[in-house]
Design a protein around this motif. Sequence first.
Motif, PDB file in Angstrom:
ATOM      1  N   LYS A 251       8.695  49.209 -13.004  1.00 27.62           N
ATOM      2  CA  LYS A 251       7.502  50.024 -12.867  1.00 27.62           C
ATOM      3  C   LYS A 251       7.618  51.364 -13.586  1.00 27.62           C
ATOM      4  N   LYS A 252       8.792  51.646 -14.138  1.00 25.88           N
ATOM      5  CA  LYS A 252       9.000  52.925 -14.799  1.00 25.88           C
ATOM      6  C   LYS A 252       8.330  52.974 -16.166  1.00 25.88           C
ATOM      7  N   ILE A 253       8.561  51.952 -16.977  1.00 27.92           N
ATOM      8  CA  ILE A 253       8.048  51.946 -18.352  1.00 27.92           C
ATOM      9  C   ILE A 253       7.286  50.658 -18.624  1.00 27.92           C
ATOM     10  N   GLY A 254       6.111  50.825 -19.182  1.00 23.59           N
ATOM     11  CA  GLY A 254       5.323  49.689 -19.646  1.00 23.59           C
ATOM     12  C   GLY A 254       5.119  49.775 -21.148  1.00 23.59           C
ATOM     13  N   ILE A 255       5.223  48.649 -21.824  1.00 22.20           N
ATOM     14  CA  ILE A 255       5.112  48.607 -23.276  1.00 22.20           C
ATOM     15  C   ILE A 255       3.992  47.652 -23.676  1.00 22.20           C
ATOM     16  N   ASN A 293      -1.991  50.431 -14.589  1.00 19.40           N
ATOM     17  CA  ASN A 293      -1.974  50.754 -13.164  1.00 19.40           C
ATOM     18  C   ASN A 293      -0.635  50.425 -12.511  1.00 19.40           C
ATOM     19  N   TYR A 294       0.164  49.625 -13.164  1.00 21.10           N
ATOM     20  CA  TYR A 294       1.420  49.157 -12.566  1.00 21.10           C
ATOM     21  C   TYR A 294       2.592  50.085 -12.887  1.00 21.10           C
ATOM     22  N   VAL A 295       2.573  50.716 -14.094  1.00 22.76           N
ATOM     23  CA  VAL A 295       3.741  51.469 -14.546  1.00 22.76           C
ATOM     24  C   VAL A 295       3.494  52.975 -14.486  1.00 22.76           C
ATOM     25  N   ASP A 296       4.611  53.729 -14.504  1.00 23.31           N
ATOM     26  CA  ASP A 296       4.531  55.191 -14.503  1.00 23.31           C
ATOM     27  C   ASP A 296       4.186  55.727 -15.891  1.00 23.31           C
ATOM     28  N   GLU A 297       4.797  55.150 -16.925  1.00 20.26           N
ATOM     29  CA  GLU A 297       4.545  55.576 -18.296  1.00 20.26           C
ATOM     30  C   GLU A 297       4.196  54.366 -19.151  1.00 20.26           C
ATOM     31  N   LEU A 298       3.161  54.531 -19.969  1.00 17.05           N
ATOM     32  CA  LEU A 298       2.699  53.427 -20.808  1.00 17.05           C
ATOM     33  C   LEU A 298       2.822  53.820 -22.278  1.00 17.05           C
ATOM     34  N   TYR A 299       3.468  52.948 -23.068  1.00 19.30           N
ATOM     35  CA  TYR A 299       3.666  53.182 -24.490  1.00 19.30           C
ATOM     36  C   TYR A 299       2.998  52.066 -25.288  1.00 19.30           C
ATOM     37  N   ILE A 324       4.636  60.411 -30.521  1.00 23.09           N
ATOM     38  CA  ILE A 324       6.099  60.326 -30.528  1.00 23.09           C
ATOM     39  C   ILE A 324       6.620  59.449 -31.664  1.00 23.09           C
ATOM     40  N   PHE A 325       5.718  58.730 -32.321  1.00 22.28           N
ATOM     41  CA  PHE A 325       6.099  57.900 -33.464  1.00 22.28           C
ATOM     42  C   PHE A 325       5.347  58.383 -34.704  1.00 22.28           C
ATOM     43  N   PRO A 326       5.857  59.407 -35.387  1.00 23.84           N
ATOM     44  CA  PRO A 326       5.143  59.927 -36.572  1.00 23.84           C
ATOM     45  C   PRO A 326       5.104  58.895 -37.682  1.00 23.84           C
ATOM     46  N   ARG A 327       3.959  58.805 -38.361  1.00 31.05           N
ATOM     47  CA  ARG A 327       3.773  57.786 -39.385  1.00 31.05           C
ATOM     48  C   ARG A 327       3.707  58.347 -40.799  1.00 31.05           C
ATOM     49  N   ILE A 339      12.876  52.997 -31.703  1.00 34.27           N
ATOM     50  CA  ILE A 339      12.324  52.903 -30.351  1.00 34.27           C
ATOM     51  C   ILE A 339      13.290  53.497 -29.339  1.00 34.27           C
ATOM     52  N   ALA A 340      14.583  53.214 -29.487  1.00 31.09           N
ATOM     53  CA  ALA A 340      15.585  53.744 -28.560  1.00 31.09           C
ATOM     54  C   ALA A 340      15.642  55.263 -28.611  1.00 31.09           C
ATOM     55  N   GLU A 341      15.505  55.804 -29.819  1.00 30.15           N
ATOM     56  CA  GLU A 341      15.572  57.254 -29.969  1.00 30.15           C
ATOM     57  C   GLU A 341      14.330  57.932 -29.395  1.00 30.15           C
ATOM     58  N   LYS A 342      13.148  57.406 -29.702  1.00 27.44           N
ATOM     59  CA  LYS A 342      11.916  58.091 -29.343  1.00 27.44           C
ATOM     60  C   LYS A 342      11.539  57.928 -27.870  1.00 27.44           C
ATOM     61  N   ILE A 343      11.877  56.799 -27.274  1.00 25.62           N
ATOM     62  CA  ILE A 343      11.493  56.564 -25.872  1.00 25.62           C
ATOM     63  C   ILE A 343      12.636  56.884 -24.918  1.00 25.62           C
TER      64      ILE A 343
END
Length: 603
Positions: A251-255, A293-299, A324-327, A339-343
């Motif tokens: 429930k912490k992170i949703g992708i 609605n399920y997770v705390d943070e959504l990416y 957080i992901f500059p293009r 992904i590991a670095e930014k999240i």
Amino acid sequence: MKTGNRGESMEEKKVVAGNEAAAIGAYESGISVATGYPGAPCSQVLEYIERYEDIYCEWSTNEKTAMETAIGASFNGKRSFVVMKTLGLNVAADALLQYSGTKINGGIVVLVADDVGRIVGDDYQDSRNYGIAAQIPVLEPADSEETRRFIKFGYEISEKYSIPVILRMNAITSKSKSVIKVDPDLTVTQSEHIRYNYCAQKMVTNVIRFGFSNYKEKDLVKYWHNFKQYWNKLKQDCNDFSVNTLTLASKKIGIIASGVSYYYAKEVMPNASYLKVGMAYPLPEKLIRQLANYVDELYIIEGFQPVLEKEIKALGIPVKGSEIFPRFPYALYFTSDIIAEKILGLLPDSAFPFKNVIPFRIPTNCPGCPHLFLFYLLHKNQIKSSGAIGCAGLGALPHIGQIDIVQCMGSSIGIAHGYNKAAKNNEKFVAITGDGEFWHTGVNNLINVVYNKGNVTTIIMDNFTVAMTGGQGNPSSGYGLGHEVNRLSIEKICEAIGVADIQIVDPYNLEEFEKCVTSTFKHDKPAVIIARRPCLVFSCRSEKKTCQITDRCKGCLKCAKIGCLAIELTEGNGQTFALINPHRCIGCGLCQQVCQIGAIEYA
């Protein structure tokens, strides 16, 4: 539609690239017609499809003609398949966007390969924007097996909801290999789907519906396509499509992820909650809200531009993405490290070991390429020019620097025409185009030049192939895609549209080539120079000879400035000298003709 399928027990696993998987999926869908125009990274798709009997395949003259040919097959009730690179959809957009509101008989799937990360090209285009503009569903596979399955699914929804479907691939999914499931005993009969006897284009039907008070009469209603009804149904149903999968875990992170980015995220955060979006448009709103609605943070992790992110935020759902992901200025394609670095705030375990070792290399023409002769003449005579993407476009890069303007396929003639008209004959641009570009859309610009009394000199580098994308055929090459084609004459077409000054020359004859080019500046009318010599990569040479630099060399390095890959530099006695690599040299003789002291001769 299918016969001979013995079920799951007969399936075999096979490792293939996405391009081959796309061909397998199209075949298993029962297509009758496959069209397209070559372009990296998806040129091989049609070449794989051509291997199947009874499927008509063609390299069309451009993407618009490919799209309209496929649309004609669809009207006939047959399933059709169209293949092109991302920029090709710009050319085909007129046909596709008009077709999106039309009654569909046979299903139609348009495979478009974007260049996420600018791996094989130079554009930042994201084809999902076309799906939004035309309200066309966009499917985005993540690997080869999904490519195969999504194409089959695309035909199902195309016919069910009466709508064309875009299948969006990219350089990674097209070229990378993964496991697919195939039935070696499967045989397929071509599908036929006649749903409407009247397939009218949407602009006509809108006039019929809204322009007449009696639009409900029987003779008019049969033309009307209730696109809105089908689209709203598709938007609701997509929440239940198998291509969209919701997995609730932490429930912490949703992708929310699409395409190959899903696998990168899954590698880094295997325990997160995921919504894997296989249909990038329309989005499954119910599933997105359920995850939010399920997770705390959504990416949101998507390849390239923040298309899905904007759609999700427009629904009022908070999601983290582009902040957080500059293009830009770099077009981003995701990796697990990013992904590991930014999240998660984790740095890679080790730096890429070859990051500072691999040299930067500018794309260059092949040794002996006829374009090198042209570039030399432009430099020698200080001629300004416009080119287009392809082998001629490489002449704009710093190592040559002789093409002044490079734009899209077939544009060079029109750009030169506009430049010359604006300059009021004070200076003159020539137009450089390949034979493939000429047939693609360049001929339209040449017609416009003649029609409007332009004064453009057009140099057509006729090498009998669409070289840069893999040596595919074009109308003047004499070969097509698995079937006999007619060979068209560039010079006869130019003569037919009114070009009076037409010259044909071998570009290896530098003196004659120069006379042709400079002579066209003496008059104020359209001229065409056809520099004709087969592409060295896709033609066979009966003899092999190379050039060498003799002791007469004074070290002026004029030969090194022609941009030939076979000419290298070496140091000796405090001076820089040129030498010719015999393993690269093909003996074209350009360096001999450039050297003014005769220090270069055949070995």
